[in-house]
Scaffold this motif. Structure first.
Motif, PDB file in Angstrom:
ATOM      1  N   ASN A  74      17.070   9.993  -9.295  1.00 18.42           N
ATOM      2  CA  ASN A  74      15.789   9.495  -9.781  1.00 18.42           C
ATOM      3  C   ASN A  74      15.444   8.071  -9.357  1.00 18.42           C
ATOM      4  O   ASN A  74      14.403   7.553  -9.734  1.00 18.42           O
ATOM      5  CB  ASN A  74      15.747   9.567 -11.311  1.00 18.42           C
ATOM      6  N   HIS A  75      16.344   7.430  -8.627  1.00 20.11           N
ATOM      7  CA  HIS A  75      16.076   6.051  -8.240  1.00 20.11           C
ATOM      8  C   HIS A  75      16.874   5.647  -7.006  1.00 20.11           C
ATOM      9  O   HIS A  75      17.789   6.351  -6.585  1.00 20.11           O
ATOM     10  CB  HIS A  75      16.400   5.103  -9.402  1.00 20.11           C
ATOM     11  N   GLU A  90       9.956  -5.940 -14.303  1.00 19.07           N
ATOM     12  CA  GLU A  90       9.378  -4.596 -14.398  1.00 19.07           C
ATOM     13  C   GLU A  90      10.329  -3.491 -13.917  1.00 19.07           C
ATOM     14  O   GLU A  90      10.017  -2.320 -14.022  1.00 19.07           O
ATOM     15  CB  GLU A  90       8.057  -4.515 -13.646  1.00 19.07           C
ATOM     16  N   TYR A  91      11.500  -3.880 -13.430  1.00 21.20           N
ATOM     17  CA  TYR A  91      12.478  -2.906 -12.939  1.00 21.20           C
ATOM     18  C   TYR A  91      13.702  -2.881 -13.834  1.00 21.20           C
ATOM     19  O   TYR A  91      14.118  -3.909 -14.372  1.00 21.20           O
ATOM     20  CB  TYR A  91      12.903  -3.257 -11.498  1.00 21.20           C
ATOM     21  N   PHE A 146      14.916   1.079  -8.388  1.00 18.86           N
ATOM     22  CA  PHE A 146      13.542   1.369  -8.015  1.00 18.86           C
ATOM     23  C   PHE A 146      13.327   2.866  -8.142  1.00 18.86           C
ATOM     24  O   PHE A 146      14.108   3.654  -7.594  1.00 18.86           O
ATOM     25  CB  PHE A 146      13.270   0.927  -6.576  1.00 18.86           C
ATOM     26  N   LYS A 147      12.284   3.268  -8.862  1.00 21.66           N
ATOM     27  CA  LYS A 147      12.012   4.691  -9.079  1.00 21.66           C
ATOM     28  C   LYS A 147      11.603   5.359  -7.765  1.00 21.66           C
ATOM     29  O   LYS A 147      10.871   4.781  -6.964  1.00 21.66           O
ATOM     30  CB  LYS A 147      10.910   4.868 -10.114  1.00 21.66           C
ATOM     31  N   ASN A 198       9.612   7.849  -7.358  1.00 22.99           N
ATOM     32  CA  ASN A 198       8.214   8.270  -7.312  1.00 22.99           C
ATOM     33  C   ASN A 198       7.239   7.095  -7.175  1.00 22.99           C
ATOM     34  O   ASN A 198       6.043   7.267  -7.320  1.00 22.99           O
ATOM     35  CB  ASN A 198       7.857   9.115  -8.540  1.00 22.99           C
ATOM     36  N   GLU A 199       7.755   5.904  -6.890  1.00 22.60           N
ATOM     37  CA  GLU A 199       6.925   4.719  -6.685  1.00 22.60           C
ATOM     38  C   GLU A 199       7.261   4.112  -5.326  1.00 22.60           C
ATOM     39  O   GLU A 199       8.391   4.220  -4.859  1.00 22.60           O
ATOM     40  CB  GLU A 199       7.188   3.683  -7.782  1.00 22.60           C
ATOM     41  N   PRO A 200       6.281   3.466  -4.695  1.00 20.57           N
ATOM     42  CA  PRO A 200       6.571   2.811  -3.412  1.00 20.57           C
ATOM     43  C   PRO A 200       7.632   1.726  -3.580  1.00 20.57           C
ATOM     44  O   PRO A 200       7.678   1.059  -4.624  1.00 20.57           O
ATOM     45  CB  PRO A 200       5.234   2.188  -3.001  1.00 20.57           C
ATOM     46  N   LEU A 201       8.461   1.560  -2.569  1.00 29.03           N
ATOM     47  CA  LEU A 201       9.463   0.494  -2.624  1.00 29.03           C
ATOM     48  C   LEU A 201       8.759  -0.860  -2.621  1.00 29.03           C
ATOM     49  O   LEU A 201       7.812  -1.071  -1.863  1.00 29.03           O
ATOM     50  CB  LEU A 201      10.386   0.554  -1.402  1.00 29.03           C
ATOM     51  N   PRO A 202       9.219  -1.784  -3.445  1.00 30.82           N
ATOM     52  CA  PRO A 202       8.642  -3.125  -3.451  1.00 30.82           C
ATOM     53  C   PRO A 202       9.229  -3.948  -2.293  1.00 30.82           C
ATOM     54  O   PRO A 202      10.134  -4.772  -2.480  1.00 30.82           O
ATOM     55  CB  PRO A 202       9.043  -3.674  -4.820  1.00 30.82           C
TER      56      PRO A 202
END
Length: 95
Positions: free
Chosen positions: A38-39, A58-59, A68-69, A71-75
């Protein structure tokens, strides 16, 4: 993508597999990363970086890891800042 960021910032880092995950060394351990169900986890092995504390809130993170999730873009900007910070720490160790 994480590998490309690391290699673009510090091409001289030695790339290895350590603890069965990708690892990068420059005057010692620089950074690890790994993918999970999941991450994606980044292990920058730094206890504190007050400049980045607000961005990291936020992480999900622990003592030396940031998640980092999937399902979200990598920061990528944050990862770039973390790797640059680790490189600066590593170069200080060399002196």
């Amino acid at each position: 993508e994480i590998r490309n960021i690391i290699k673009s910032i510090v091409p001289q880092a030695e790339e290895k597999i350590s603890y069965n995950i990708p690892a990068y060394f420059l005057n010692g351990m620089l950074v690890y990363f790994a993918g999970f169900k999941n991450h994606i986890a980044l292990y920058p092995f730094t206890q504190t970086n007050t400049e980045l504390d607000m961005e990291l809130k936020e992480y999900k993170s622990g003592k030396a890891t940031i998640q980092f999730k999937l399902n979200e873009p990598l920061p990528t900007k944050l990862i770039t800042k973390l790797v640059k910070f680790r490189v600066s720490e590593s170069l200080k160790k060399q002196k």
